[in-house]
Design a protein around this motif. Structure first.
Motif, PDB file in Angstrom:
ATOM      1  N   THR A   2       0.806  -1.053  -0.091  1.00 25.34           N
ATOM      2  CA  THR A   2       0.162  -0.143  -0.074  1.00 25.34           C
ATOM      3  C   THR A   2       0.965   1.187   0.100  1.00 25.34           C
ATOM      4  N   GLU A   3       1.203   1.793  -1.161  1.00 26.70           N
ATOM      5  CA  GLU A   3       1.880   3.228  -1.265  1.00 26.70           C
ATOM      6  C   GLU A   3       1.028   4.334  -1.470  1.00 26.70           C
ATOM      7  N   SER A   4       0.959   5.048  -0.494  1.00 25.39           N
ATOM      8  CA  SER A   4       0.193   6.404  -0.669  1.00 25.39           C
ATOM      9  C   SER A   4       1.082   7.342  -1.537  1.00 25.39           C
ATOM     10  N   PRO A   5       0.462   7.812  -2.441  1.00 22.81           N
ATOM     11  CA  PRO A   5       1.230   8.846  -3.238  1.00 22.81           C
ATOM     12  C   PRO A   5       1.822  10.116  -2.518  1.00 22.81           C
ATOM     13  N   GLU A   6       1.281  10.169  -1.389  1.00 23.69           N
ATOM     14  CA  GLU A   6       2.014  11.478  -0.623  1.00 23.69           C
ATOM     15  C   GLU A   6       3.207  11.142   0.079  1.00 23.69           C
ATOM     16  N   LEU A   7       3.524   9.815   0.155  1.00 27.93           N
ATOM     17  CA  LEU A   7       4.610   9.463   1.115  1.00 27.93           C
ATOM     18  C   LEU A   7       5.928   9.579   0.229  1.00 27.93           C
ATOM     19  N   LYS A   8       6.948   9.991   0.915  1.00 29.65           N
ATOM     20  CA  LYS A   8       8.192  10.280   0.658  1.00 29.65           C
ATOM     21  C   LYS A   8       9.020   9.211   0.386  1.00 29.65           C
ATOM     22  N   THR A   9       9.871   9.007  -0.383  1.00 27.56           N
ATOM     23  CA  THR A   9      10.764   7.605  -0.413  1.00 27.56           C
ATOM     24  C   THR A   9      12.240   8.076   0.013  1.00 27.56           C
ATOM     25  N   THR A  10      13.024   7.167  -0.045  1.00 30.04           N
ATOM     26  CA  THR A  10      14.313   7.453   0.222  1.00 30.04           C
ATOM     27  C   THR A  10      15.128   6.512  -1.038  1.00 30.04           C
ATOM     28  N   PRO A  11      16.332   6.873  -1.159  1.00 28.71           N
ATOM     29  CA  PRO A  11      17.138   6.252  -2.246  1.00 28.71           C
ATOM     30  C   PRO A  11      17.093   4.682  -1.992  1.00 28.71           C
ATOM     31  N   LEU A  12      16.849   4.194  -0.879  1.00 29.05           N
ATOM     32  CA  LEU A  12      16.658   2.795  -0.635  1.00 29.05           C
ATOM     33  C   LEU A  12      15.443   2.060  -0.640  1.00 29.05           C
ATOM     34  N   THR A  13      14.280   2.933  -0.852  1.00 30.34           N
ATOM     35  CA  THR A  13      13.028   2.296  -0.689  1.00 30.34           C
ATOM     36  C   THR A  13      12.786   1.104  -1.596  1.00 30.34           C
ATOM     37  N   GLU A  14      13.331   1.202  -2.739  1.00 29.45           N
ATOM     38  CA  GLU A  14      13.192   0.057  -3.683  1.00 29.45           C
ATOM     39  C   GLU A  14      14.013  -1.183  -3.321  1.00 29.45           C
ATOM     40  N   LEU A  15      14.993  -0.913  -2.737  1.00 28.42           N
ATOM     41  CA  LEU A  15      15.861  -2.213  -2.133  1.00 28.42           C
ATOM     42  C   LEU A  15      15.137  -2.756  -0.867  1.00 28.42           C
ATOM     43  N   HIS A  16      14.508  -2.062  -0.067  1.00 27.10           N
ATOM     44  CA  HIS A  16      13.613  -2.386   0.958  1.00 27.10           C
ATOM     45  C   HIS A  16      12.581  -3.359   0.681  1.00 27.10           C
ATOM     46  N   GLU A  17      12.047  -2.901  -0.539  1.00 24.74           N
ATOM     47  CA  GLU A  17      10.697  -3.793  -0.939  1.00 24.74           C
ATOM     48  C   GLU A  17      11.290  -4.813  -1.797  1.00 24.74           C
ATOM     49  N   ARG A  22       8.344  -5.104   5.270  1.00 24.72           N
ATOM     50  CA  ARG A  22       6.904  -4.552   5.342  1.00 24.72           C
ATOM     51  C   ARG A  22       6.917  -3.129   5.474  1.00 24.72           C
ATOM     52  N   MET A  23       6.472  -2.308   4.688  1.00 26.31           N
ATOM     53  CA  MET A  23       6.725  -0.822   4.399  1.00 26.31           C
ATOM     54  C   MET A  23       5.476  -0.144   5.110  1.00 26.31           C
ATOM     55  N   VAL A  24       5.673   0.844   5.834  1.00 27.46           N
ATOM     56  CA  VAL A  24       4.682   1.569   6.656  1.00 27.46           C
ATOM     57  C   VAL A  24       4.996   2.912   6.469  1.00 27.46           C
ATOM     58  N   PRO A  25       4.015   3.734   6.687  1.00 34.09           N
ATOM     59  CA  PRO A  25       4.191   5.348   6.840  1.00 34.09           C
ATOM     60  C   PRO A  25       4.722   5.602   7.979  1.00 34.09           C
ATOM     61  N   PHE A  26       5.896   6.309   7.997  1.00 38.63           N
ATOM     62  CA  PHE A  26       6.411   7.065   9.186  1.00 38.63           C
ATOM     63  C   PHE A  26       7.308   8.521   8.833  1.00 38.63           C
ATOM     64  N   ALA A  27       6.725   9.553   9.524  1.00 40.76           N
ATOM     65  CA  ALA A  27       6.959  10.807   9.515  1.00 40.76           C
ATOM     66  C   ALA A  27       7.046  11.429   8.080  1.00 40.76           C
ATOM     67  N   GLY A  28       6.020  10.833   7.519  1.00 41.35           N
ATOM     68  CA  GLY A  28       5.874  11.315   6.055  1.00 41.35           C
ATOM     69  C   GLY A  28       6.555  10.376   4.930  1.00 41.35           C
ATOM     70  N   TYR A  29       7.186   9.565   5.340  1.00 41.99           N
ATOM     71  CA  TYR A  29       7.975   8.590   4.513  1.00 41.99           C
ATOM     72  C   TYR A  29       7.447   7.160   4.466  1.00 41.99           C
ATOM     73  N   LEU A  30       7.812   6.402   3.412  1.00 42.23           N
ATOM     74  CA  LEU A  30       7.253   5.056   3.201  1.00 42.23           C
ATOM     75  C   LEU A  30       8.628   4.425   3.680  1.00 42.23           C
ATOM     76  N   MET A  31       8.815   3.803   5.015  1.00 40.48           N
ATOM     77  CA  MET A  31       9.826   3.130   5.402  1.00 40.48           C
ATOM     78  C   MET A  31       9.626   1.488   6.037  1.00 40.48           C
ATOM     79  N   PRO A  32      10.716   0.744   6.010  1.00 42.11           N
ATOM     80  CA  PRO A  32      10.626  -0.672   6.311  1.00 42.11           C
ATOM     81  C   PRO A  32      10.273  -0.556   7.612  1.00 42.11           C
ATOM     82  N   VAL A  33       9.462  -1.056   8.180  1.00 45.58           N
ATOM     83  CA  VAL A  33       9.071  -1.542   9.972  1.00 45.58           C
ATOM     84  C   VAL A  33       9.994  -2.705  10.160  1.00 45.58           C
TER      85      VAL A  33
END
Lengths: 366, 122
Positions: A2-17, A22-33
């Motif tokens: 579930t990627e909300s379009p408003e969530l920011k990503t990091t240079p490693l988001t694709e690698l995490h996926e 398991r990715m979650v929203p955190f402080a406005g970012y899509l981050m690996p929990v």
């Protein structure tokens, strides 16, 4: 996913996926929990070997100018003028009432100050800094931040940057990591030895993959980052500290240098100085529930007779402690190690004791 | 033998009027590593939908809701020392408690395996 379009990503988001996070929203970012290893496994791996954390959501800034340290001191109680080149320090932005706007790391990088702030506060912090320091403040949005933590971190990073092995805790060096110019500090937020590596965004994935290819390094998510920092007795902004808590109440007086205590000159200095001199009405302490049930953030703390004396600000299961651990604020009469208290969990008072922080012995390389 | 499922991701396996209750594999995956389980007292009477225990993972605490009404006749004491069994074998050794059904017709309101799979998005 579930990627909300408003969530920011990091240079490693694709690698995490790709690694199955398991990715979650955190402080406005899509981050690996968590990664497939799971929170417990990731926590234990970091304490036993080395974990790689993506902390690119945190704010990285530089402050230039010959008077950068003096001007920054008007915003924080930490001794920045006394910070030698190549060293870093933990401090807080305080407000006029002595509350904490954010906590941060400040590094004397020689020709500038390098600052790392929390993700959720970085826009407010940047505006706050610019209000005092103006154009001397530069955001570094094109840099990723990797944390490599654990007893094997030194050997792991040395495979890409041999120079890193010679560093000691809370020091800084600019160095090449796998041929990429990086800003490296020997620091972290897990209670373990380790490094934080500020790397150009374009090279972040390649360096992360080089580290993850080492058998001793695993990818670690925010879940284990939280349990590691809790066991290490470290504050999480917005939970253990905020604008309602002063650095003295938060048991962060150690981070205020002698000269700053005497001279003040930071927002809220009058309150902080009064609390250092006369004691604060409450203080952040460690708490060990006597049973196995975790007591979590928000749980009421009472004395043995049931009178409310405070509240838990972080709590959960400590995998290395192998039991529940928590931090919270208690009235000044209950801050001594071993003080008997009750933690109200689902309406039931559970016996607990005030415990010395950290819950685990730090592995810092002094 | 009947196995039924609730919307809250519990399963109940009924034999001779006694149901064994646990959480589904989907539930344990969502919870993550289980670190503590609070079980009801043997002899307690619970009504369908009552909070009848708590499962705590590294992330959060979740209530266990009674899938049916009845009397608790046994609890899985082994979970006190080995809560991770809920992750390892949620449909077997990770059971929570056994309940003597006071109204077996309540089972008709629960989902069968196919309906649950659809509910859990499997």
């Amino acid at each position: 996913m579930t990627e909300s379009p408003e969530l920011k990503t990091t240079p490693l988001t694709e690698l995490h996926e790709q690694l199955g996070a398991r990715m979650v929203p955190f402080a406005g970012y899509l981050m690996p929990v968590q990664f497939p290893l799971g929170v417990l496994g990731e926590h234990r791996h970091t304490r036993a070997k080395a974990g790689l954390f993506d902390v690119s959501h945190m704010g990285q800034l530089r402050i230039d100018g010959a008077d950068a340290a003096a001007r920054l001191e008007t915003l924080v109680p930490g001794d920045i003028l006394g910070l030698a080149e190549g060293r870093m320090r933990y401090t807080q932005f305080t407000d006029e009432t002595g509350g904490i706007l954010d906590d941060l790391m400040v590094t004397n990088a020689g020709d500038h100050l390098f600052v790392v702030v929390n993700a959720a506060c970085k826009e407010a912090d940047t505006a706050h800094l610019r209000g005092t320091l103006g154009d001397a403040v530069t955001e570094l949005p094109d840099r990723a931040l990797l944390a490599l933590q654990g007893p094997s971190a030194e050997a792991a990073l040395a495979t890409l940057a041999p120079e890193a092995a010679a560093m000691t805790f809370m020091t800084f060096r600019a160095m090449d990591v796998a041929g990429v110019p990086c800003l490296v500090t020997r620091s972290g937020y897990t209670g373990e030895d380790g490094y934080e590596i500020s790397v150009p965004a374009a090279d972040a994935r390649r360096i992360a993959e080089r580290l993850l290819a080492l058998p001793e390094v695993e990818a670690i998510g925010l879940g284990a980052r939280d349990s590691l920092r809790l066991e290490a007795g470290l504050c999480l902004y917005g939970h253990d500290i905020d604008t309602t808590t002063s650095p003295v109440e938060a048991a962060l007086t150690w981070s205020i240098g002698k000269r700053r205590r005497e001279q003040g000159g930071f927002p809220g200095a009058a309150r902080v100085q009064a609390e250092i001199a006369g004691g604060a009405a409450r203080r952040r302490v460690g708490l060990r529930p006597e049973g196995r049930a975790p007591a979590r953030e928000g749980a009421e703390i009472t004395d043995p007779d049931g009178r409310t004396i405070g509240r838990i600000t972080s709590g959960g299961f400590g995998p290395t402690v192998d039991g529940p651990v928590a931090m919270g604020y208690v009235e000044s009469g209950f801050t001594g190690d071993g003080s008997e208290v009750r933690l109200v969990v689902r309406g039931k008072p559970m016996p607990a004791r005030v415990a010395r922080l950290p819950f685990v012995t730090p592995g810092y390389k002094r | 033998m009947t196995v039924k499922y609730t919307e809250d991701h519990e399963w109940i396996r009924v034999e001779d009027g006694v149901g064994t209750v646990g959480i589904t594999n989907h539930a344990q995956e969502q919870l993550g590593d289980v670190v503590f389980v609070e079980l009801p007292e043997v002899g307690a009477t619970v009504a369908k939908g009552d909070a009848s225990g708590v499962v705590e993972s590294v992330k959060a605490a979740s209530e266990i809701y009674a899938p049916v009404s009845g009397e608790i006749v046994a609890v899985n004491d082994a979970l006190a020392d080995a809560p991770q069994t809920v992750n390892a074998d949620p449909a077997g050794a990770g059971w929570f408690y056994r309940i003597r059904l006071s109204d077996p017709s309540q089972l008709d309101g629960l989902m069968d395996e196919d309906a649950y799979k659809s509910h859990a998005g499997a």
